[in-house]
Write a protein that holds these residues in place. Structure first.
Motif, PDB file in Angstrom:
ATOM      1  N   LEU A   8     -12.119   1.972  -2.158  1.00  0.00           N
ATOM      2  CA  LEU A   8     -11.576   0.627  -2.321  1.00  0.00           C
ATOM      3  C   LEU A   8     -10.766   0.164  -1.129  1.00  0.00           C
ATOM      4  CD1 LEU A   8     -10.477   0.605  -6.066  1.00  0.00           C
ATOM      5  CD2 LEU A   8     -12.671  -0.007  -5.052  1.00  0.00           C
ATOM      6  N   LEU A   9     -10.033   1.046  -0.485  1.00  0.00           N
ATOM      7  CA  LEU A   9      -9.104   0.617   0.551  1.00  0.00           C
ATOM      8  C   LEU A   9      -9.475   1.089   1.944  1.00  0.00           C
ATOM      9  CD1 LEU A   9      -5.712   1.185  -1.281  1.00  0.00           C
ATOM     10  CD2 LEU A   9      -7.019  -0.907  -1.056  1.00  0.00           C
ATOM     11  N   MET A  10     -10.460   1.986   2.058  1.00  0.00           N
ATOM     12  CA  MET A  10     -10.821   2.565   3.345  1.00  0.00           C
ATOM     13  C   MET A  10      -9.575   3.033   4.075  1.00  0.00           C
ATOM     14  SD  MET A  10     -13.811  -0.047   4.613  1.00  0.00           S
ATOM     15  CE  MET A  10     -12.787  -1.478   4.370  1.00  0.00           C
ATOM     16  N   GLY A  53     -15.445  -7.400  -5.034  1.00  0.00           N
ATOM     17  CA  GLY A  53     -16.794  -6.865  -5.070  1.00  0.00           C
ATOM     18  C   GLY A  53     -17.089  -6.184  -6.394  1.00  0.00           C
ATOM     19  N   ILE A  54     -18.178  -5.444  -6.411  1.00  0.00           N
ATOM     20  CA  ILE A  54     -18.631  -4.721  -7.592  1.00  0.00           C
ATOM     21  C   ILE A  54     -18.808  -3.255  -7.214  1.00  0.00           C
ATOM     22  CG2 ILE A  54     -20.416  -4.516  -9.360  1.00  0.00           C
ATOM     23  CD1 ILE A  54     -18.850  -7.101  -9.557  1.00  0.00           C
ATOM     24  N   ASP A  55     -18.306  -2.334  -8.062  1.00  0.00           N
ATOM     25  CA  ASP A  55     -18.461  -0.914  -7.738  1.00  0.00           C
ATOM     26  C   ASP A  55     -19.838  -0.415  -8.151  1.00  0.00           C
ATOM     27  OD1 ASP A  55     -18.439  -0.430 -10.487  1.00  0.00           O
ATOM     28  OD2 ASP A  55     -16.369   0.271 -10.525  1.00  0.00           O
ATOM     29  N   THR A  56     -20.075   0.875  -7.945  1.00  0.00           N
ATOM     30  CA  THR A  56     -21.397   1.438  -8.202  1.00  0.00           C
ATOM     31  C   THR A  56     -21.780   1.435  -9.679  1.00  0.00           C
ATOM     32  OG1 THR A  56     -20.404   3.648  -8.235  1.00  0.00           O
ATOM     33  CG2 THR A  56     -21.353   2.899  -6.155  1.00  0.00           C
ATOM     34  N   GLY A  58     -21.107  -1.222 -11.608  1.00  0.00           N
ATOM     35  CA  GLY A  58     -21.224  -2.608 -12.012  1.00  0.00           C
ATOM     36  C   GLY A  58     -19.925  -3.257 -12.440  1.00  0.00           C
ATOM     37  N   ASN A  59     -18.794  -2.562 -12.233  1.00  0.00           N
ATOM     38  CA  ASN A  59     -17.498  -3.111 -12.609  1.00  0.00           C
ATOM     39  C   ASN A  59     -16.882  -3.877 -11.441  1.00  0.00           C
ATOM     40  OD1 ASN A  59     -17.523  -1.781 -15.200  1.00  0.00           O
ATOM     41  ND2 ASN A  59     -17.054   0.126 -14.104  1.00  0.00           N
ATOM     42  N   PRO A  60     -16.122  -4.928 -11.723  1.00  0.00           N
ATOM     43  CA  PRO A  60     -15.491  -5.682 -10.641  1.00  0.00           C
ATOM     44  C   PRO A  60     -14.404  -4.856  -9.951  1.00  0.00           C
ATOM     45  CG  PRO A  60     -14.703  -6.445 -12.774  1.00  0.00           C
ATOM     46  CD  PRO A  60     -15.831  -5.499 -13.055  1.00  0.00           C
ATOM     47  N   VAL A  61     -14.345  -4.955  -8.643  1.00  0.00           N
ATOM     48  CA  VAL A  61     -13.312  -4.287  -7.855  1.00  0.00           C
ATOM     49  C   VAL A  61     -12.166  -5.276  -7.695  1.00  0.00           C
ATOM     50  CG1 VAL A  61     -12.706  -3.252  -5.636  1.00  0.00           C
ATOM     51  CG2 VAL A  61     -14.980  -2.861  -6.630  1.00  0.00           C
ATOM     52  N   LYS A  62     -11.036  -4.975  -8.334  1.00  0.00           N
ATOM     53  CA  LYS A  62      -9.901  -5.885  -8.316  1.00  0.00           C
ATOM     54  C   LYS A  62      -8.843  -5.421  -7.321  1.00  0.00           C
ATOM     55  CE  LYS A  62     -10.562  -7.231 -13.154  1.00  0.00           C
ATOM     56  NZ  LYS A  62      -9.943  -7.316 -14.511  1.00  0.00           N
ATOM     57  N   MET A  63      -8.253  -6.375  -6.631  1.00  0.00           N
ATOM     58  CA  MET A  63      -7.195  -6.108  -5.658  1.00  0.00           C
ATOM     59  C   MET A  63      -6.073  -7.115  -5.879  1.00  0.00           C
ATOM     60  SD  MET A  63      -8.573  -3.653  -3.695  1.00  0.00           S
ATOM     61  CE  MET A  63      -8.055  -3.675  -1.993  1.00  0.00           C
ATOM     62  N   ILE A  64      -4.921  -6.838  -5.263  1.00  0.00           N
ATOM     63  CA  ILE A  64      -3.798  -7.772  -5.299  1.00  0.00           C
ATOM     64  C   ILE A  64      -3.693  -8.444  -3.930  1.00  0.00           C
ATOM     65  CG2 ILE A  64      -1.317  -8.064  -5.587  1.00  0.00           C
ATOM     66  CD1 ILE A  64      -2.802  -7.368  -8.156  1.00  0.00           C
ATOM     67  N   LEU A  65      -3.695  -9.765  -3.950  1.00  0.00           N
ATOM     68  CA  LEU A  65      -3.550 -10.549  -2.723  1.00  0.00           C
ATOM     69  C   LEU A  65      -2.144 -11.140  -2.687  1.00  0.00           C
ATOM     70  CD1 LEU A  65      -5.141 -11.761  -0.233  1.00  0.00           C
ATOM     71  CD2 LEU A  65      -5.361 -13.825  -1.633  1.00  0.00           C
ATOM     72  N   TYR A  66      -1.384 -10.786  -1.644  1.00  0.00           N
ATOM     73  CA  TYR A  66      -0.035 -11.327  -1.466  1.00  0.00           C
ATOM     74  C   TYR A  66      -0.068 -12.443  -0.433  1.00  0.00           C
ATOM     75  CZ  TYR A  66       2.092  -7.337  -3.922  1.00  0.00           C
ATOM     76  OH  TYR A  66       2.465  -6.407  -4.864  1.00  0.00           O
ATOM     77  N   ASP A  67       0.497 -13.582  -0.782  1.00  0.00           N
ATOM     78  CA  ASP A  67       0.759 -14.624   0.207  1.00  0.00           C
ATOM     79  C   ASP A  67       2.121 -14.315   0.816  1.00  0.00           C
ATOM     80  OD1 ASP A  67      -1.566 -16.241  -0.281  1.00  0.00           O
ATOM     81  OD2 ASP A  67      -0.623 -16.861  -2.156  1.00  0.00           O
ATOM     82  N   ILE A  68       2.188 -14.281   2.140  1.00  0.00           N
ATOM     83  CA  ILE A  68       3.436 -13.909   2.799  1.00  0.00           C
ATOM     84  C   ILE A  68       3.855 -14.971   3.814  1.00  0.00           C
ATOM     85  CG2 ILE A  68       3.016 -11.436   2.505  1.00  0.00           C
ATOM     86  CD1 ILE A  68       2.264 -11.343   5.496  1.00  0.00           C
ATOM     87  N   LYS A  69       5.146 -14.978   4.101  1.00  0.00           N
ATOM     88  CA  LYS A  69       5.682 -15.809   5.173  1.00  0.00           C
ATOM     89  C   LYS A  69       6.162 -14.881   6.272  1.00  0.00           C
ATOM     90  CE  LYS A  69       9.115 -19.348   6.320  1.00  0.00           C
ATOM     91  NZ  LYS A  69       8.113 -20.136   7.063  1.00  0.00           N
ATOM     92  N   GLN A  70       5.452 -14.885   7.377  1.00  0.00           N
ATOM     93  CA  GLN A  70       5.802 -14.019   8.501  1.00  0.00           C
ATOM     94  C   GLN A  70       6.986 -14.610   9.260  1.00  0.00           C
ATOM     95  OE1 GLN A  70       2.540 -12.785  11.206  1.00  0.00           O
ATOM     96  NE2 GLN A  70       3.839 -13.554  12.856  1.00  0.00           N
ATOM     97  N   THR A  71       8.003 -13.784   9.468  1.00  0.00           N
ATOM     98  CA  THR A  71       9.162 -14.245  10.223  1.00  0.00           C
ATOM     99  C   THR A  71       9.209 -13.665  11.626  1.00  0.00           C
ATOM    100  OG1 THR A  71      10.497 -12.482   9.218  1.00  0.00           O
ATOM    101  CG2 THR A  71      10.567 -14.644   8.167  1.00  0.00           C
TER     102      THR A  71
END
Length: 214
Positions: A8-10, A53-56, A58-71
């Protein structure tokens, strides 16, 4: 059974077969800086679950997407990083970040599609927890030591095998990876090509140092 965090994360997570937890070796902050494509200071402004994506099976591959403010960007390409992606749980090497105006130092690597993915094996710390020396080292001083290699010592006896290495002994001496060497020292190349620990709050005036190990 293949290691889930690798699929999932390589990532560089060392996942044992059938293990549910994500396991990583400790990394000195300088080594983490040198290994990373991206080193930024940022805070989270939003998050959501996404399907990548979909794993081998057939299940959905779920991830967390963070919106960030770069300082601040300490290392990386031109442009601003506004999102990072990580696993949905710590068991899958996912990183949990608070969105209560807390700032983080975030290191990570870009993948071929330009996505910045982070995991528990990356060096991610709250900005407030860093020492003044660590904050001032992000950039010139850490970069000066990127030709050196920091070798962690987890069990005595331990030693280095090359003059271009520095032995990191915080864990065996202090019982923590946030000891003096992590907080106050940088591994810098000397005039003879060997590497040694340097201590100070400001970058050295020259590119080489003759110093004693801490």
């Amino acid at each position: 059974m293949k290691c889930v965090c690798v699929l999932l994360l390589m990532s560089l997570c060392a996942c044992a077969e059938f293990a549910e937890a994500c396991s990583c070796s400790h990394t000195h902050p300088q080594q983490a800086y040198c290994n990373a494509d991206i080193v930024i200071r940022a805070k989270v402004v939003g998050q959501k679950e996404v399907v990548t994506g979909i794993d081998t099976y057939g299940n959905p591959v779920k991830m967390i997407l963070y919106d960030i403010k770069q300082t601040k960007m300490f290392k990386g390409p031109d442009g601003e990083i506004d999102t990072i992606i990580t696993g949905p749980s710590a068991a899958l090497c996912g990183v949990h970040l608070d969105s209560n105006d807390k700032e983080y130092l975030i290191t990570g690597n870009l993948y071929s599609n330009g996505t910045l993915r982070v995991n528990l094996c990356d060096y991610i710390e709250s900005w407030e927890s860093l020492s003044l020396t660590q904050k001032k080292s992000l950039g010139q001083r850490y970069q000066m030591g990127c030709e050196c290699k920091i070798i962690p010592c987890s069990v005595i006896p331990c030693s280095i095998n090359d003059a271009a290495e520095c032995l990191w002994t915080d864990w065996v001496v202090e019982g923590t990876v946030q000891g003096p060497q992590a907080q106050y020292y940088t591994c810098i190349k000397r005039h003879d090509g060997s590497c040694s620990w340097y201590r100070g709050a400001a970058p050295p005036k020259t590119t080489v140092q003759n110093v004693q190990d801490p």
